[in-house]
Write a protein that holds these residues in place. Structure first.
Motif, PDB file in Angstrom:
ATOM      1  N   ASN A  20       0.739  -1.049  -0.023  1.00 33.03           N
ATOM      2  CA  ASN A  20      -0.240   0.035  -0.092  1.00 33.03           C
ATOM      3  C   ASN A  20       0.941   1.062   0.156  1.00 33.03           C
ATOM      4  OD1 ASN A  20      -2.118  -1.727   0.100  1.00 33.03           O
ATOM      5  ND2 ASN A  20      -1.783  -2.322   2.411  1.00 33.03           N
ATOM      6  N   SER A  29       2.759   4.400  -1.695  1.00 30.94           N
ATOM      7  CA  SER A  29       2.206   6.035  -1.872  1.00 30.94           C
ATOM      8  C   SER A  29       4.122   6.914  -2.122  1.00 30.94           C
ATOM      9  CB  SER A  29       1.034   6.809  -1.517  1.00 30.94           C
ATOM     10  OG  SER A  29      -0.429   5.850  -1.269  1.00 30.94           O
ATOM     11  N   ALA A  36       4.435  10.527  -3.050  1.00 32.04           N
ATOM     12  CA  ALA A  36       5.512  12.012  -3.491  1.00 32.04           C
ATOM     13  C   ALA A  36       5.964  12.261  -4.094  1.00 32.04           C
ATOM     14  CB  ALA A  36       4.696  13.256  -2.053  1.00 32.04           C
ATOM     15  N   ARG A  78       3.617  16.579  -6.464  1.00 31.22           N
ATOM     16  CA  ARG A  78       2.799  14.749  -7.300  1.00 31.22           C
ATOM     17  C   ARG A  78       3.231  14.056  -6.731  1.00 31.22           C
ATOM     18  NH1 ARG A  78       2.700  13.079 -12.120  1.00 31.22           N
ATOM     19  NH2 ARG A  78       4.889  12.852 -12.297  1.00 31.22           N
ATOM     20  N   ILE A  79       1.292  12.974  -6.505  1.00 34.44           N
ATOM     21  CA  ILE A  79       1.487  11.871  -6.102  1.00 34.44           C
ATOM     22  C   ILE A  79       2.288  10.887  -7.758  1.00 34.44           C
ATOM     23  CG2 ILE A  79       0.782   9.386  -5.619  1.00 34.44           C
ATOM     24  CD1 ILE A  79       0.618  11.690  -3.537  1.00 34.44           C
ATOM     25  N   GLU A 120       0.971   5.895  -6.299  1.00 30.20           N
ATOM     26  CA  GLU A 120      -0.013   5.622  -4.994  1.00 30.20           C
ATOM     27  C   GLU A 120      -0.777   4.153  -4.911  1.00 30.20           C
ATOM     28  OE1 GLU A 120      -3.817   7.772  -6.820  1.00 30.20           O
ATOM     29  OE2 GLU A 120      -4.061   8.661  -4.590  1.00 30.20           O
ATOM     30  N   ASN A 121      -0.925   3.829  -3.322  1.00 28.34           N
ATOM     31  CA  ASN A 121      -1.172   2.403  -3.345  1.00 28.34           C
ATOM     32  C   ASN A 121      -0.533   1.056  -4.438  1.00 28.34           C
ATOM     33  OD1 ASN A 121      -2.746   1.889  -0.912  1.00 28.34           O
ATOM     34  ND2 ASN A 121      -4.312   1.646  -2.263  1.00 28.34           N
ATOM     35  N   LYS A 150       2.974   7.156   2.319  1.00 29.15           N
ATOM     36  CA  LYS A 150       2.201   6.095   2.952  1.00 29.15           C
ATOM     37  C   LYS A 150       2.905   4.444   2.176  1.00 29.15           C
ATOM     38  CE  LYS A 150      -1.788   5.414   1.536  1.00 29.15           C
ATOM     39  NZ  LYS A 150      -2.496   3.846   1.651  1.00 29.15           N
ATOM     40  N   ASP A 157       1.250   4.547 -15.032  1.00 31.76           N
ATOM     41  CA  ASP A 157       1.151   6.366 -14.031  1.00 31.76           C
ATOM     42  C   ASP A 157       1.516   5.651 -12.932  1.00 31.76           C
ATOM     43  OD1 ASP A 157       0.522   7.736 -16.711  1.00 31.76           O
ATOM     44  OD2 ASP A 157      -1.348   6.863 -16.014  1.00 31.76           O
ATOM     45  N   GLY A 158       2.215   4.814 -12.056  1.00 34.02           N
ATOM     46  CA  GLY A 158       2.522   4.535 -10.886  1.00 34.02           C
ATOM     47  C   GLY A 158       1.593   3.611 -10.591  1.00 34.02           C
ATOM     48  N   ARG A 159       0.756   2.791 -11.199  1.00 33.16           N
ATOM     49  CA  ARG A 159       0.391   1.044 -10.747  1.00 33.16           C
ATOM     50  C   ARG A 159       0.863   0.692 -11.473  1.00 33.16           C
ATOM     51  NH1 ARG A 159      -4.722   3.260  -9.526  1.00 33.16           N
ATOM     52  NH2 ARG A 159      -4.727   5.609  -9.580  1.00 33.16           N
TER      53      ARG A 159
END
Lengths: 215, 254
Positions: B25, B27, B29, B33-34, B37-38, B73, B222-224
């Motif tokens: 989980n 995250s 930044a 800007r993130i 994410e998760n 996080k 995109d971070g996923r």
């Protein structure tokens, strides 16, 4: 590209860094009260002769320091204007001797050994809250990155020349500073990846006051 | 190796699992800007490829593994070490090879730089120098020991970077586009050396051919995680996506 160490196995390479620094110190003190140009000149020649331990390569790299000559010419002019030509000549020889000897020490001493020799000298800094280890590391970094920064400046100069046909000169100061700072940023990351300025000795605990110790 | 490092001499926050790398989980930044994410991943395979277009969060993610970046996080666990609570212990576990050797090599000569990590762990100079030389000998480049870094070729510098990291016996080796400035021959040679290492390897690279024998490929977008599986099944999907994007790119989005 220039570098600050010439690998070799001469007696000067094997001499502990601390002794080299002390020797440099003593030589400076001995040379300081000299007033005769002849003695000052022979001191310089002796220093040059000592350079044979690093061979032809050493002399070749010594030529890279010729920009120091401008400074010496200024010094001499100043002395001529002040009517003290003799002491001017002595001062010039003395400075050249010191530059040559200091360069020789740099060429024959590994950074690591230099740091270890400097560490006891820097230790008093710890009492006023400055980490001697950090200062020592900073010195190492300056020496390591001097050739890199020179190459960077050359590259920047060529890029400027390629598009304008002219030399960049002082105009390139700002872009060069930006590039240098960016390099510093990268190096700080690299340093952090290998334990940071303080090393792995004191493995850190991040967190708000709680120090987990469940190992 | 004839020596043993006390990696756990100090109590460090531990976490589960004790094997591999676990991201849960998370995250992250950067610059307000993130970027990630998760994200949750469990990395236990030996050879892992991380792909994605620029800005997808690859570099950010790997920098969280050795504590260079702290997530806002979530939890990162490297072989039982909590990378968020003790970044230095994590840096000890994760060897990081940077893109540009000139940004990674700290000392002016080869052996000094290779020994640096061990000295950082408080080991004496004579011991670390002997170990650095032994490692150089193992790679048939013992005579490099006192050679100035500035006199090495690009490929040689890259090898020094890898050795500087390997000497610390990390559990995981992270390489962030390590070969982009090398010719194909040198690249292939270094890659085959990497493939023989005992360490778990996480490799970011734009040239997809290098991932041939890898066990797993993770595609970040995109971070996923966009796709995750065997390189032979992910590569075509990713390549197709990249080609589609290439057709749509405007100067604004280059």
């Amino acid at each position: 590209m220039i570098s600050t160490y010439i690998s070799g196995d001469s007696w000067l390479h094997r001499l502990p860094a601390g002794w080299k620094l002390i020797g440099l110190c003593i030589f400076t003190m001995v040379l300081f009260p000299v007033e005769s140009p002849a003695i000052a000149a022979s001191g310089f020649l002796a220093a040059l002769a000592l350079f044979t331990v690093v061979g032809r390569e050493g002399y070749r790299r010594l030529l890279a320091l010729r920009s120091v000559l401008y400074l010496l010419v200024f010094l001499l002019i100043f002395h001529v204007l002040a009517g003290t030509l003799t002491s001017g000549i002595v001062a010039v020889f003395r400075l050249m001797t010191m530059v040559v000897l200091a360069t020789l020490v740099t060429f024959t001493t590994r950074m690591e050994d230099m740091l270890d020799a400097l560490n006891p000298v820097l230790t008093p800094l710890n009492f006023i809250g400055i980490s001697s280890r950090r200062i020592a590391l900073a010195i190492a970094l300056v020496i390591r990155f001097t050739p890199f920064l020179i190459a960077l400046a050359d590259e920047l100069g060529s890029a400027f020349k390629a598009r304008t046909g002219k030399r960049g000169g002082v105009r390139l100061t700002a872009p060069f500073a930006v590039l240098a700072l960016r390099t510093a940023d990268h190096v700080s990351d690299a340093l952090a990846a290998r334990g940071g300025a303080d090393g792995f000795d004191n493995i850190d605990e991040v967190g708000e006051g709680n120090t987990p110790n469940d190992q | 190796m004839p020596y043993l490092l006390s990696k756990n001499s100090n109590p460090t926050p531990s976490c589960e699992p004790r094997e591999g790398v676990c991201v849960s989980n998370v995250s992250i930044a950067r610059g307000g800007r993130i970027v990630i994410e998760n994200l949750s991943l469990s990395l236990v395979e030996k050879r892992i490829a991380l792909v994605g277009l620029n800005g997808s969060g690859k570099s950010t993610l790997v920098r969280a593994l050795n504590g260079l970046i702290s997530p806002i996080k979530g939890k990162v666990c490297i072989h039982g070490v909590d990378a968020v609570k003790s970044p230095k212990a994590a840096a000890r576990m994760v060897g990081f090879v940077f893109q540009n050797p000139d940004h990674q090599i700290i000392f002016p000569t080869v052996a000094e730089d290779i020994a640096f990590g061990l000295r950082q762990a408080g080991i004496s100079k004579s011991t670390t120098r002997a170990q650095a030389k032994a490692l150089l000998r193992e790679y048939d480049c013992e005579e490099w020991a006192d050679r100035p870094i500035s006199e090495l070729s690009e490929g040689q510098k890259h090898l020094v970077c890898i050795l500087s990291v390997l000497i610390m016996e990390p559990e995981v080796l992270v390489l962030d586009e390590p070969f982009s400035s090398l010719d194909i021959a040198v690249r292939t040679n270094l890659l085959s050396r990497l493939k023989h290492l005992r360490q778990q390897i996480i490799l970011i690279n734009h040239d997809l051919d290098v991932f041939d024998s890898f066990d797993r490929m993770i595609w970040l977008k995109d971070g996923r995680v966009e796709a995750d599986g065997l390189p032979e099944s992910i590569t075509p999907l990713y390549r197709k996506h990249a080609m589609e994007v290439a057709g749509r790119l405007t100067p604004e989005s280059l």
